[in-house]
Design a protein around this motif. Structure first.
Motif, PDB file in Angstrom:
ATOM      1  N   PHE A   1      -1.610   1.156  -4.731  1.00 20.72           N
ATOM      2  CA  PHE A   1      -0.685   0.053  -4.496  1.00 20.72           C
ATOM      3  C   PHE A   1       0.501   0.159  -5.445  1.00 20.72           C
ATOM      4  O   PHE A   1       0.398   0.757  -6.508  1.00 20.72           O
ATOM      5  CB  PHE A   1      -1.373  -1.298  -4.758  1.00 20.72           C
ATOM      6  CG  PHE A   1      -2.506  -1.587  -3.834  1.00 20.72           C
ATOM      7  CD1 PHE A   1      -2.298  -2.146  -2.587  1.00 20.72           C
ATOM      8  CD2 PHE A   1      -3.815  -1.297  -4.208  1.00 20.72           C
ATOM      9  CE1 PHE A   1      -3.344  -2.419  -1.735  1.00 20.72           C
ATOM     10  CE2 PHE A   1      -4.871  -1.565  -3.365  1.00 20.72           C
ATOM     11  CZ  PHE A   1      -4.634  -2.122  -2.121  1.00 20.72           C
TER      12      PHE A   1
ATOM     13  N   THR B   1       3.044  -2.363   5.428  1.00 20.62           N
ATOM     14  CA  THR B   1       2.395  -1.884   4.202  1.00 20.62           C
ATOM     15  C   THR B   1       2.058  -3.025   3.247  1.00 20.62           C
ATOM     16  O   THR B   1       1.471  -2.792   2.195  1.00 20.62           O
ATOM     17  CB  THR B   1       3.273  -0.857   3.452  1.00 20.62           C
ATOM     18  OG1 THR B   1       4.454  -1.498   2.962  1.00 20.62           O
ATOM     19  CG2 THR B   1       3.612   0.331   4.332  1.00 20.62           C
TER      20      THR B   1
ATOM     21  N   ARG C   1       0.849  -1.193   0.000  1.00 21.63           N
ATOM     22  CA  ARG C   1       0.000   0.000   0.000  1.00 21.63           C
ATOM     23  C   ARG C   1       0.885   1.244   0.000  1.00 21.63           C
ATOM     24  O   ARG C   1       1.859   1.324   0.747  1.00 21.63           O
ATOM     25  CB  ARG C   1      -0.902   0.011   1.236  1.00 21.63           C
ATOM     26  CG  ARG C   1      -1.977  -1.048   1.212  1.00 21.63           C
ATOM     27  CD  ARG C   1      -2.874  -0.989   2.457  1.00 21.63           C
ATOM     28  NE  ARG C   1      -2.129  -1.258   3.693  1.00 21.63           N
ATOM     29  CZ  ARG C   1      -1.819  -2.473   4.123  1.00 21.63           C
ATOM     30  NH1 ARG C   1      -2.171  -3.533   3.441  1.00 21.63           N
ATOM     31  NH2 ARG C   1      -1.146  -2.628   5.246  1.00 21.63           N
TER      32      ARG C   1
ATOM     33  N   ALA D   1       0.262  -5.748   1.265  1.00 23.79           N
ATOM     34  CA  ALA D   1      -1.129  -6.070   0.953  1.00 23.79           C
ATOM     35  C   ALA D   1      -1.238  -7.502   0.445  1.00 23.79           C
ATOM     36  O   ALA D   1      -2.218  -8.196   0.702  1.00 23.79           O
ATOM     37  CB  ALA D   1      -1.682  -5.108  -0.094  1.00 23.79           C
TER      38      ALA D   1
END
Length: 75
Positions: free
Chosen positions: A28, A59, A23, A61
């Motif tokens: 992204f 961070t 992220r 994802a």
């Protein structure tokens, strides 16, 4: 519909080729390369072009181990 994002790598995968989605403000960013290290909440991934990308663990994802790139033939 879209699939579920899963982080399927760990520090045990250091030395393997990975793809990581993280992220960032506004969305992204993805990086593919060799997982060089994972210490103190920071992953280091070396891209094929030699760039070292540091990624904060919080961070992440999605991430997974991927096969080696195909070999290039001829010139």
């Amino acid at each position: 519909m879209g699939g579920r994002l899963v982080v399927a790598i760990s520090p045990a995968d250091v030395g393997r080729r990975v793809t990581v989605r993280r992220r960032v403000p506004g969305g992204f960013r993805d990086v593919v390369g060799e997982l060089i290290s994972w210490h103190g909440g920071v992953l280091a991934v070396r891209r094929r072009d030699g760039e070292l990308v540091e990624i904060a663990e919080d961070t992440l994802a999605a991430a997974k181990v991927v096969p080696p790139p195909p070999e290039r033939r001829g010139r």
